[in-house]
Structures are given as C-alpha cells and as structure tokens.
Design a protein around this motif. Structure first.
Motif, PDB file in Angstrom:
ATOM      1  N   PRO A 101       0.799  -1.231   0.000  1.00  0.00           N
ATOM      2  CA  PRO A 101       0.000   0.000   0.000  1.00  0.00           C
ATOM      3  C   PRO A 101       0.827   1.275   0.000  1.00  0.00           C
ATOM      4  O   PRO A 101       0.431   2.267  -0.607  1.00  0.00           O
ATOM      5  CB  PRO A 101      -0.857  -0.116   1.265  1.00  0.00           C
ATOM      6  CG  PRO A 101      -0.199  -1.160   2.099  1.00  0.00           C
ATOM      7  CD  PRO A 101       0.549  -2.059   1.174  1.00  0.00           C
ATOM      8  N   ASP A 102       1.992   1.243   0.642  1.00  0.00           N
ATOM      9  CA  ASP A 102       2.816   2.457   0.712  1.00  0.00           C
ATOM     10  C   ASP A 102       3.439   2.832  -0.628  1.00  0.00           C
ATOM     11  O   ASP A 102       3.818   3.984  -0.832  1.00  0.00           O
ATOM     12  CB  ASP A 102       3.908   2.304   1.772  1.00  0.00           C
ATOM     13  CG  ASP A 102       3.347   2.248   3.184  1.00  0.00           C
ATOM     14  OD1 ASP A 102       2.255   2.805   3.419  1.00  0.00           O
ATOM     15  OD2 ASP A 102       3.998   1.630   4.057  1.00  0.00           O
ATOM     16  N   ALA A 103       3.554   1.891  -1.541  1.00  0.00           N
ATOM     17  CA  ALA A 103       4.056   2.189  -2.889  1.00  0.00           C
ATOM     18  C   ALA A 103       2.905   2.410  -3.864  1.00  0.00           C
ATOM     19  O   ALA A 103       2.958   3.308  -4.705  1.00  0.00           O
ATOM     20  CB  ALA A 103       4.948   1.057  -3.383  1.00  0.00           C
ATOM     21  N   ALA A 104       1.858   1.594  -3.757  1.00  0.00           N
ATOM     22  CA  ALA A 104       0.749   1.677  -4.710  1.00  0.00           C
ATOM     23  C   ALA A 104      -0.029   2.981  -4.573  1.00  0.00           C
ATOM     24  O   ALA A 104      -0.363   3.618  -5.584  1.00  0.00           O
ATOM     25  CB  ALA A 104      -0.194   0.484  -4.540  1.00  0.00           C
ATOM     26  N   ALA A 105      -0.316   3.387  -3.346  1.00  0.00           N
ATOM     27  CA  ALA A 105      -1.143   4.586  -3.144  1.00  0.00           C
ATOM     28  C   ALA A 105      -0.533   5.834  -3.779  1.00  0.00           C
ATOM     29  O   ALA A 105      -1.227   6.535  -4.534  1.00  0.00           O
ATOM     30  CB  ALA A 105      -1.415   4.793  -1.653  1.00  0.00           C
ATOM     31  N   PRO A 106       0.745   6.148  -3.534  1.00  0.00           N
ATOM     32  CA  PRO A 106       1.298   7.351  -4.172  1.00  0.00           C
ATOM     33  C   PRO A 106       1.343   7.257  -5.698  1.00  0.00           C
ATOM     34  O   PRO A 106       1.164   8.264  -6.387  1.00  0.00           O
ATOM     35  CB  PRO A 106       2.718   7.458  -3.611  1.00  0.00           C
ATOM     36  CG  PRO A 106       2.793   6.550  -2.454  1.00  0.00           C
ATOM     37  CD  PRO A 106       1.687   5.556  -2.592  1.00  0.00           C
ATOM     38  N   LEU A 107       1.573   6.055  -6.230  1.00  0.00           N
ATOM     39  CA  LEU A 107       1.571   5.904  -7.683  1.00  0.00           C
ATOM     40  C   LEU A 107       0.189   6.167  -8.264  1.00  0.00           C
ATOM     41  O   LEU A 107       0.057   6.628  -9.387  1.00  0.00           O
ATOM     42  CB  LEU A 107       2.068   4.512  -8.085  1.00  0.00           C
ATOM     43  CG  LEU A 107       3.556   4.265  -7.884  1.00  0.00           C
ATOM     44  CD1 LEU A 107       3.881   2.798  -8.098  1.00  0.00           C
ATOM     45  CD2 LEU A 107       4.386   5.156  -8.796  1.00  0.00           C
ATOM     46  N   LEU A 108      -0.843   5.876  -7.471  1.00  0.00           N
ATOM     47  CA  LEU A 108      -2.215   6.140  -7.899  1.00  0.00           C
ATOM     48  C   LEU A 108      -2.650   7.562  -7.586  1.00  0.00           C
ATOM     49  O   LEU A 108      -3.694   8.018  -8.058  1.00  0.00           O
ATOM     50  CB  LEU A 108      -3.178   5.159  -7.214  1.00  0.00           C
ATOM     51  CG  LEU A 108      -3.044   3.705  -7.636  1.00  0.00           C
ATOM     52  CD1 LEU A 108      -3.767   2.792  -6.653  1.00  0.00           C
ATOM     53  CD2 LEU A 108      -3.552   3.510  -9.051  1.00  0.00           C
ATOM     54  N   GLY A 109      -1.872   8.257  -6.761  1.00  0.00           N
ATOM     55  CA  GLY A 109      -2.232   9.620  -6.377  1.00  0.00           C
ATOM     56  C   GLY A 109      -3.332   9.670  -5.333  1.00  0.00           C
ATOM     57  O   GLY A 109      -4.106  10.626  -5.292  1.00  0.00           O
ATOM     58  N   VAL A 110      -3.419   8.624  -4.501  1.00  0.00           N
ATOM     59  CA  VAL A 110      -4.432   8.568  -3.449  1.00  0.00           C
ATOM     60  C   VAL A 110      -3.762   8.238  -2.118  1.00  0.00           C
ATOM     61  O   VAL A 110      -2.606   7.812  -2.081  1.00  0.00           O
ATOM     62  CB  VAL A 110      -5.537   7.536  -3.756  1.00  0.00           C
ATOM     63  CG1 VAL A 110      -6.242   7.856  -5.069  1.00  0.00           C
ATOM     64  CG2 VAL A 110      -4.992   6.110  -3.780  1.00  0.00           C
ATOM     65  N   SER A 111      -4.498   8.395  -1.050  1.00  0.00           N
ATOM     66  CA  SER A 111      -3.975   8.035   0.271  1.00  0.00           C
ATOM     67  C   SER A 111      -4.032   6.520   0.452  1.00  0.00           C
ATOM     68  O   SER A 111      -4.818   5.830  -0.212  1.00  0.00           O
ATOM     69  CB  SER A 111      -4.787   8.714   1.369  1.00  0.00           C
ATOM     70  OG  SER A 111      -6.088   8.148   1.431  1.00  0.00           O
ATOM     71  N   VAL A 112      -3.215   6.026   1.366  1.00  0.00           N
ATOM     72  CA  VAL A 112      -3.238   4.599   1.693  1.00  0.00           C
ATOM     73  C   VAL A 112      -4.623   4.221   2.211  1.00  0.00           C
ATOM     74  O   VAL A 112      -5.152   3.156   1.879  1.00  0.00           O
ATOM     75  CB  VAL A 112      -2.138   4.258   2.722  1.00  0.00           C
ATOM     76  CG1 VAL A 112      -2.289   2.828   3.231  1.00  0.00           C
ATOM     77  CG2 VAL A 112      -0.754   4.461   2.118  1.00  0.00           C
ATOM     78  N   GLY A 113      -5.233   5.098   3.007  1.00  0.00           N
ATOM     79  CA  GLY A 113      -6.564   4.826   3.539  1.00  0.00           C
ATOM     80  C   GLY A 113      -7.605   4.666   2.445  1.00  0.00           C
ATOM     81  O   GLY A 113      -8.455   3.768   2.516  1.00  0.00           O
ATOM     82  N   LEU A 114      -7.561   5.533   1.444  1.00  0.00           N
ATOM     83  CA  LEU A 114      -8.524   5.425   0.340  1.00  0.00           C
ATOM     84  C   LEU A 114      -8.282   4.148  -0.450  1.00  0.00           C
ATOM     85  O   LEU A 114      -9.230   3.429  -0.788  1.00  0.00           O
ATOM     86  CB  LEU A 114      -8.452   6.648  -0.577  1.00  0.00           C
ATOM     87  CG  LEU A 114      -9.433   6.654  -1.749  1.00  0.00           C
ATOM     88  CD1 LEU A 114     -10.880   6.541  -1.266  1.00  0.00           C
ATOM     89  CD2 LEU A 114      -9.242   7.913  -2.590  1.00  0.00           C
ATOM     90  N   LEU A 115      -7.027   3.825  -0.728  1.00  0.00           N
ATOM     91  CA  LEU A 115      -6.723   2.588  -1.446  1.00  0.00           C
ATOM     92  C   LEU A 115      -7.217   1.388  -0.646  1.00  0.00           C
ATOM     93  O   LEU A 115      -7.785   0.451  -1.214  1.00  0.00           O
ATOM     94  CB  LEU A 115      -5.221   2.481  -1.721  1.00  0.00           C
ATOM     95  CG  LEU A 115      -4.756   1.225  -2.454  1.00  0.00           C
ATOM     96  CD1 LEU A 115      -5.451   1.066  -3.801  1.00  0.00           C
ATOM     97  CD2 LEU A 115      -3.246   1.241  -2.617  1.00  0.00           C
TER      98      LEU A 115
END
Length: 137
Positions: free
Chosen positions: A47-61
């Motif tokens: 989650p810590d890598a995927a969320a920023p790549l998606l431009g969203v927060s870890v919580g939203l992901l």
C-alpha cells in the motif's frame, strides 16, 4: 502450397459488436473490478508504494480494496493503468530487476521509467518494457 499459405494468412473476422458485447460484461467480472485490482496492487506493490503511484492516500486505497468505497471513473482508469504496468513488469523482470529498471535512467524514455509513469502514464513505460524484452541479451 499457395492455397495453404493463403488460408493461413486469413484471420477470422472479429466484429466490433462481438468485442464490445464482451467488454460490457468485463466491468463486473471477477478480477477486473476496482476492488480486485486494488487488492492485487496492494498485494503486489504494498500500500505504501501503490497509493502514491495512484495519487491517493493509503486509507482510500484500503477502502477501495475492502469494497467500503468505490473509485470514480478517473480512479478506475488509474487502477487499470497501474495494474497493466505491474503486469508487464512481472512478465519481464523479477521483482528486484523491476525495481532497478523502474528507478534507473532509460535511454528510450529519456528519464527514469518511474518518472515517466508519473507524468505520462503506463503506455510509454510498457512500450519500453516491450522493447527491452525484444533486445538480445
């Protein structure tokens, strides 16, 4: 012999109606919905890598992956884009190689693939992956 070559050269017709009728079912197909893609990205990248790549927060992901929340149209496209990139990376590299390749300067892209992905999306990066795979090693 010529007839055999001609027969092999012919490809079956594929109508746009057939393709789009099939795609209509895809949105809700297991494995292709936003929940499944978010889960796959979290499992693959974390989650810590995927969320920023998606431009969203870890919580939203996390809410997308749990099904508590659903992404809007733009979020669904971002999920699909990153999922496609990760699929190509997994097909071409080991996880360690993928990390090195994504973070190293790439002559074809004129920058690091990770930076190109962030500014232009997955298409040019996937093209570079395909070119890399076709190169003799």
């Amino acid at each position: 012999m010529e007839q055999l070559q001609e027969a092999n050269a012919e490809e079956p017709e594929l109508s746009a109606t057939t393709v789009f009728a099939s795609l209509a079912e895809l949105r809700d197909a297991p494995g292709y919905g936003p929940k499944a893609i978010a889960e796959r990205l979290m499992n693959s990248l974390g989650p810590d890598a995927a969320a920023p790549l998606l431009g969203v927060s870890v919580g939203l992901l996390d809410r997308w992956a749990s099904g508590e929340d659903a992404p809007d149209a733009e979020g669904r496209l971002q999920l699909a884009d990153l999922d496609a990139l990760v699929g190509h990376l997994h097909g071409a590299f080991t996880p360690a190689q993928a990390m090195i390749w994504m973070c190293s300067p790439n002559v074809q892209l004129g920058s690091r693939p990770i930076d190109v992905y962030r500014t232009q999306g997955s298409a040019p990066v996937i093209g570079a992956i395909r070119a890399h795979v076709r190169e003799p090693h």
